[in-house]
Design a protein around this motif. Structure first.
Motif, PDB file in Angstrom:
ATOM      1  N   PHE A 149       0.884  -1.167   0.000  1.00 34.79           N
ATOM      2  CA  PHE A 149       0.000   0.000   0.000  1.00 34.79           C
ATOM      3  C   PHE A 149       0.914   1.207   0.000  1.00 34.79           C
ATOM      4  O   PHE A 149       1.494   1.539   1.039  1.00 34.79           O
ATOM      5  CB  PHE A 149      -0.891   0.018   1.234  1.00 34.79           C
ATOM      6  CG  PHE A 149      -1.834  -1.154   1.307  1.00 34.79           C
ATOM      7  CD1 PHE A 149      -2.986  -1.188   0.534  1.00 34.79           C
ATOM      8  CD2 PHE A 149      -1.564  -2.225   2.132  1.00 34.79           C
ATOM      9  CE1 PHE A 149      -3.853  -2.269   0.594  1.00 34.79           C
ATOM     10  CE2 PHE A 149      -2.428  -3.310   2.209  1.00 34.79           C
ATOM     11  CZ  PHE A 149      -3.576  -3.335   1.434  1.00 34.79           C
ATOM     12  N   ASN A 167       4.192   1.114   1.974  1.00 34.12           N
ATOM     13  CA  ASN A 167       4.071   0.098   3.007  1.00 34.12           C
ATOM     14  C   ASN A 167       4.053  -1.284   2.357  1.00 34.12           C
ATOM     15  O   ASN A 167       3.054  -1.693   1.769  1.00 34.12           O
ATOM     16  CB  ASN A 167       2.779   0.376   3.799  1.00 34.12           C
ATOM     17  CG  ASN A 167       2.637  -0.532   4.994  1.00 34.12           C
ATOM     18  OD1 ASN A 167       3.513  -1.332   5.274  1.00 34.12           O
ATOM     19  ND2 ASN A 167       1.517  -0.400   5.687  1.00 34.12           N
ATOM     20  N   VAL A 174       3.486  -4.698   2.588  1.00 31.89           N
ATOM     21  CA  VAL A 174       2.803  -5.526   3.579  1.00 31.89           C
ATOM     22  C   VAL A 174       3.105  -7.006   3.367  1.00 31.89           C
ATOM     23  O   VAL A 174       3.368  -7.737   4.321  1.00 31.89           O
ATOM     24  CB  VAL A 174       1.287  -5.255   3.526  1.00 31.89           C
ATOM     25  CG1 VAL A 174       0.566  -6.164   4.502  1.00 31.89           C
ATOM     26  CG2 VAL A 174       1.002  -3.803   3.863  1.00 31.89           C
ATOM     27  N   PRO A 217       2.038 -11.632  14.564  1.00 33.70           N
ATOM     28  CA  PRO A 217       1.684 -10.411  15.284  1.00 33.70           C
ATOM     29  C   PRO A 217       0.762  -9.499  14.473  1.00 33.70           C
ATOM     30  O   PRO A 217       0.638  -9.654  13.263  1.00 33.70           O
ATOM     31  CB  PRO A 217       3.039  -9.732  15.537  1.00 33.70           C
ATOM     32  CG  PRO A 217       4.024 -10.428  14.680  1.00 33.70           C
ATOM     33  CD  PRO A 217       3.462 -11.747  14.301  1.00 33.70           C
ATOM     34  N   SER A 218       0.141  -8.574  15.171  1.00 34.75           N
ATOM     35  CA  SER A 218      -0.750  -7.619  14.526  1.00 34.75           C
ATOM     36  C   SER A 218       0.029  -6.807  13.495  1.00 34.75           C
ATOM     37  O   SER A 218       1.150  -6.379  13.748  1.00 34.75           O
ATOM     38  CB  SER A 218      -1.335  -6.703  15.597  1.00 34.75           C
ATOM     39  OG  SER A 218      -2.254  -5.832  15.020  1.00 34.75           O
ATOM     40  N   GLY A 219      -0.576  -6.636  12.336  1.00 35.04           N
ATOM     41  CA  GLY A 219       0.069  -5.843  11.288  1.00 35.04           C
ATOM     42  C   GLY A 219       1.060  -6.617  10.450  1.00 35.04           C
ATOM     43  O   GLY A 219       1.711  -6.053   9.574  1.00 35.04           O
ATOM     44  N   SER A 220       1.183  -7.933  10.685  1.00 40.28           N
ATOM     45  CA  SER A 220       2.172  -8.713   9.939  1.00 40.28           C
ATOM     46  C   SER A 220       1.703  -9.035   8.526  1.00 40.28           C
ATOM     47  O   SER A 220       2.480  -9.508   7.717  1.00 40.28           O
ATOM     48  CB  SER A 220       2.495 -10.006  10.692  1.00 40.28           C
ATOM     49  OG  SER A 220       1.313 -10.750  10.915  1.00 40.28           O
ATOM     50  N   SER A 230      -4.262 -10.672   7.364  1.00 45.14           N
ATOM     51  CA  SER A 230      -5.527 -10.368   6.687  1.00 45.14           C
ATOM     52  C   SER A 230      -5.282 -10.067   5.217  1.00 45.14           C
ATOM     53  O   SER A 230      -6.036 -10.518   4.345  1.00 45.14           O
ATOM     54  CB  SER A 230      -6.207  -9.154   7.327  1.00 45.14           C
ATOM     55  OG  SER A 230      -6.502  -9.424   8.666  1.00 45.14           O
ATOM     56  N   GLU A 274      -8.141  -8.010  -2.258  1.00 44.32           N
ATOM     57  CA  GLU A 274      -7.016  -7.109  -2.534  1.00 44.32           C
ATOM     58  C   GLU A 274      -6.341  -7.610  -3.796  1.00 44.32           C
ATOM     59  O   GLU A 274      -6.186  -8.818  -3.989  1.00 44.32           O
ATOM     60  CB  GLU A 274      -5.964  -7.140  -1.413  1.00 44.32           C
ATOM     61  CG  GLU A 274      -6.355  -6.612  -0.075  1.00 44.32           C
ATOM     62  CD  GLU A 274      -6.754  -5.160   0.005  1.00 44.32           C
ATOM     63  OE1 GLU A 274      -6.584  -4.403  -0.979  1.00 44.32           O
ATOM     64  OE2 GLU A 274      -7.262  -4.785   1.073  1.00 44.32           O
ATOM     65  N   GLU A 316      -9.731 -14.175  11.576  1.00 43.20           N
ATOM     66  CA  GLU A 316      -9.969 -13.907  12.993  1.00 43.20           C
ATOM     67  C   GLU A 316     -11.454 -13.912  13.328  1.00 43.20           C
ATOM     68  O   GLU A 316     -11.992 -12.942  13.868  1.00 43.20           O
ATOM     69  CB  GLU A 316      -9.338 -12.563  13.387  1.00 43.20           C
ATOM     70  CG  GLU A 316      -7.835 -12.601  13.236  1.00 43.20           C
ATOM     71  CD  GLU A 316      -7.171 -11.390  13.850  1.00 43.20           C
ATOM     72  OE1 GLU A 316      -7.722 -10.866  14.835  1.00 43.20           O
ATOM     73  OE2 GLU A 316      -6.107 -10.995  13.357  1.00 43.20           O
TER      74      GLU A 316
HETATM   75  N1  LIG Z   1      -6.479  -1.015   2.517  1.00 37.34           N
HETATM   76  C1  LIG Z   1      -5.295  -0.692   3.091  1.00 37.34           C
HETATM   77  N2  LIG Z   1      -4.690   0.468   2.793  1.00 37.34           N
HETATM   78  C2  LIG Z   1      -3.507   0.799   3.346  1.00 37.34           C
HETATM   79  N3  LIG Z   1      -2.857   0.032   4.216  1.00 37.34           N
HETATM   80  C3  LIG Z   1      -3.398  -1.148   4.568  1.00 37.34           C
HETATM   81  C4  LIG Z   1      -4.648  -1.565   4.019  1.00 37.34           C
HETATM   82  N4  LIG Z   1      -4.950  -2.784   4.537  1.00 37.34           N
HETATM   83  C5  LIG Z   1      -3.934  -3.095   5.372  1.00 37.34           C
HETATM   84  N5  LIG Z   1      -2.999  -2.129   5.393  1.00 37.34           N
HETATM   85  C6  LIG Z   1      -1.759  -2.144   6.161  1.00 37.34           C
HETATM   86  O1  LIG Z   1      -1.151  -3.395   5.973  1.00 37.34           O
HETATM   87  C7  LIG Z   1      -0.505  -3.823   7.152  1.00 37.34           C
HETATM   88  C8  LIG Z   1      -0.904  -5.233   7.470  1.00 37.34           C
HETATM   89  O2  LIG Z   1      -2.283  -5.267   7.726  1.00 37.34           O
HETATM   90  P1  LIG Z   1      -3.077  -6.628   7.960  1.00 37.34           P
HETATM   91  O3  LIG Z   1      -4.470  -6.229   8.253  1.00 37.34           O
HETATM   92  O4  LIG Z   1      -2.850  -7.558   6.832  1.00 37.34           O
HETATM   93  O5  LIG Z   1      -2.377  -7.206   9.254  1.00 37.34           O
HETATM   94  P2  LIG Z   1      -2.839  -8.393  10.174  1.00 37.34           P
HETATM   95  O6  LIG Z   1      -1.684  -9.311  10.276  1.00 37.34           O
HETATM   96  O7  LIG Z   1      -4.118  -8.945   9.707  1.00 37.34           O
HETATM   97  O8  LIG Z   1      -3.024  -7.685  11.564  1.00 37.34           O
HETATM   98  P3  LIG Z   1      -4.132  -7.930  12.700  1.00 37.34           P
HETATM   99  O9  LIG Z   1      -3.686  -9.100  13.507  1.00 37.34           O
HETATM  100  O10 LIG Z   1      -4.100  -6.670  13.492  1.00 37.34           O
HETATM  101  O11 LIG Z   1      -5.442  -8.164  12.011  1.00 37.34           O
HETATM  102  C9  LIG Z   1      -0.847  -2.814   8.229  1.00 37.34           C
HETATM  103  O12 LIG Z   1       0.271  -1.980   8.395  1.00 37.34           O
HETATM  104  C10 LIG Z   1      -1.998  -2.047   7.651  1.00 37.34           C
HETATM  105  O13 LIG Z   1      -1.940  -0.713   8.075  1.00 37.34           O
END
Ligand SMILES: Nc1ncnc2c1ncn2[C@@H]1O[C@H](COP(=O)(O)OP(=O)(O)OP(=O)(O)O)[C@@H](O)[C@H]1O
Ligand SMILES: [Mg+2]
Lengths: 219, 240
Positions: B11, B14, B16, B35-38, B41, B51, B162
């Motif tokens: 993104f 970023n 991801v 971890p969160s943000g890894s 999702s 996506e 989740e």
């Molecule tokens: N639509 C989007 N636009 C911009 N950034 C995004 C978008 N979706 C996710 N991100 C970024 O991608 C990164 C990973 O997000 P993701 O939701 O995949 O993490 P996660 O592992 O599912 O975390 P969690 O355990 O908190 O659900 C984060 O930094 C988030 O800010």
């Protein structure tokens, strides 16, 4: 000079005639606005880049300029282009309808965007197409949030329709002016005119509040 | 059944997902932790193309679905998704939530769709709620309806993001039970979860994801029991 309420019964029939035209103008304008605004609002959310730019310019232009100027553009300006006069009623509903369309486009856009993003994702994840998702999931939810502000837009149009008195359409305000040339009682007449507007706008805002409550229960 | 090759997603600046290669076999239950943000999702959402991957490929049943000519709607109907926040359609009754997809996407008749919906509601244990609206249900009930809604499409695979994170503790069990039963029936599933006990129990394989890459993978015993990578160890020591 004291107030003279005895003239009021005599002026009511004329003013009611004007009220009727005022309501007609507002209803037709908002109807036109609904058609334009629905398309423009949807285009602003999901249209092509061109459609987004065109509708963006339209909305900005209308909301950034006075309705009176728009009315003059149609009533005085347009005839010089098309080389024939535009009748006052047509000029009025055109200017008001196009004006209302821009505000309604914003209402529609905000309504669509107020629906949680997860709704579209859930719909698409089932395999529904974009337009099916819009039709079955997004629009029905957006509609509930669109109805109350539409009521407010109708109130705005009722009041703003008084502007077309300047092109000699005998709506409520203009009728009042005509009545004054006969009675010479501007304060009483304008007071009655104001109260008629107030009665209409109060009735509609009550209706809006009621519909808001009804729609919230369903949510 | 599902395979990713060099899957990346950014993104803006970023990054991801930074190169994910995973192959999921039919009837396999793959649990994704991290971890969160890894990027868990985001990974899941790339699988059904909610996506659009920035680069790399996703294959589904041998077809490259990231190919621009592929009709994504035909792919998505074969992959059910369950969201953290349920995302039920609030303006529709429970039964209408479930019958909409089969009727509009698969062209199933109303009677047949209703029959399937009722069978599924019975299966997830809320047969009596078919006329209710989502707002009248508890979180656990809503999530079970969401699972039924996804299953009504008769998908070949299920993605869970989740599914229990937004639930009160006393409702987590009822939802996990449903997912567990699906696993026993042989549904192919990718399950993102923070429930480590559940991961150990239903997972055929566990992927530990951190900063957009798969750091470690293996059986639940290997990854959760004897993690090799220091990042996995650090994560597990925090959540266990
Ligand atoms: N639509 C989007 N636009 C911009 N950034 C995004 C978008 N979706 C996710 N991100 C970024 O991608 C990164 C990973 O997000 P993701 O939701 O995949 O993490 P996660 O592992 O599912 O975390 P969690 O355990 O908190 O659900 C984060 O930094 C988030 O800010
Ligand atoms: Mg997540």
């Amino acid at each position: 000079m004291a107030l003279d309420f005895s003239i009021i019964p005599g002026i009511i029939p004329a003013l009611l005639l004007g009220t009727r035209l005022t309501i007609e103008l507002a209803v037709i304008a908002v109807a036109i606005g609904l058609v334009i605004g629905s398309f423009a609002g949807i285009a602003r959310v999901g249209g092509s880049n061109v459609a987004r730019i065109v509708t963006g310019v339209y909305v900005d232009f209308i909301r950034g300029t006075p309705l009176l100027v728009q009315l003059f553009l149609v009533y005085f300006g347009l005839p010089t282009l098309i080389r024939r006069p535009v009748p006052p009623f047509i000029a009025a509903i055109t200017a008001m309808g196009v004006n209302s369309g821009a505000y309604i486009a914003e209402i529609v856009r905000a309504g669509i965007q107020s629906v949680d993003r997860g709704q579209m994702e859930a719909a698409r994840s089932l395999g529904l197409t974009y337009s099916q998702s819009m039709r079955y999931i997004i629009f029905p939810q957006a509609l509930r949030r669109i109805i109350p502000p539409l009521g407010n837009e109708f109130i705005a149009m009722l009041k703003d329709s008084s502007l077309v008195s300047v092109i000699a359409l005998e709506e409520l305000l203009r009728k009042g002016q005509v009545v004054i040339t006969r009675t010479f009682r501007p304060f009483e007449v304008y007071m009655v005119v104001a109260l008629i507007y107030l009665a209409m706008t109060l009735a509609i805002s009550r209706l809006v509040a009621w519909s808001e409550r009804r729609l919230r229960v369903v949510d | 059944m599902i395979k990713t090759v060099g899957l990346r997603k950014s993104f803006g600046n970023n990054h991801v997902l930074r190169g994910i290669d995973v192959a999921i076999k039919p009837h396999e239950v793959v649990v994704v932790i991290g971890p969160s943000g890894s990027g868990k999702s985001t990974f899941l959402r790339c699988l059904n193309l909610l996506e659009k991957p920035s680069s790399g490929q996703v294959f589904f049943r041998g077809h490259c679905i990231t190919d621009p000519h592929v009709n994504v709607n035909e792919v998505r109907r074969e992959m059910g998704m369950v969201f953290q926040r349920f995302n039920l359609f609030p303006h529709m009754s429970v039964i209408d939530n479930i019958t909409l997809g089969p009727m509009k996407v698969r062209g199933v008749s109303l009677e047949e769709a209703k029959q399937t919906a009722r069978d599924l509601l019975r299966k997830v244990g809320i047969a009596e709620k078919e006329k209710d609206y989502p707002s009248e249900l508890s979180g656990g009930q809503q999530q079970r309806v969401a699972i039924a809604r996804a299953l009504a499409m008769k998908p070949m695979a299920m993605l869970f993001d989740e599914a229990t994170s937004a639930l009160d503790p006393e409702m987590i069990g009822e939802v996990l039970d449903v997912i567990r039963r699906l696993a026993e029936e042989g549904m192919t599933m990718v399950v993102v979860t923070h429930e480590m006990g559940f991961a150990r129990e239903v997972g055929d394989r566990v992927l530990f994801m951190d900063e957009g890459v798969i750091v470690e993978e293996g059986t639940p015993e290997q990854v959760l029991g004897k993690p090799q990578n220091p990042r996995t160890q650090a994560f597990l020591s925090k959540v266990l």
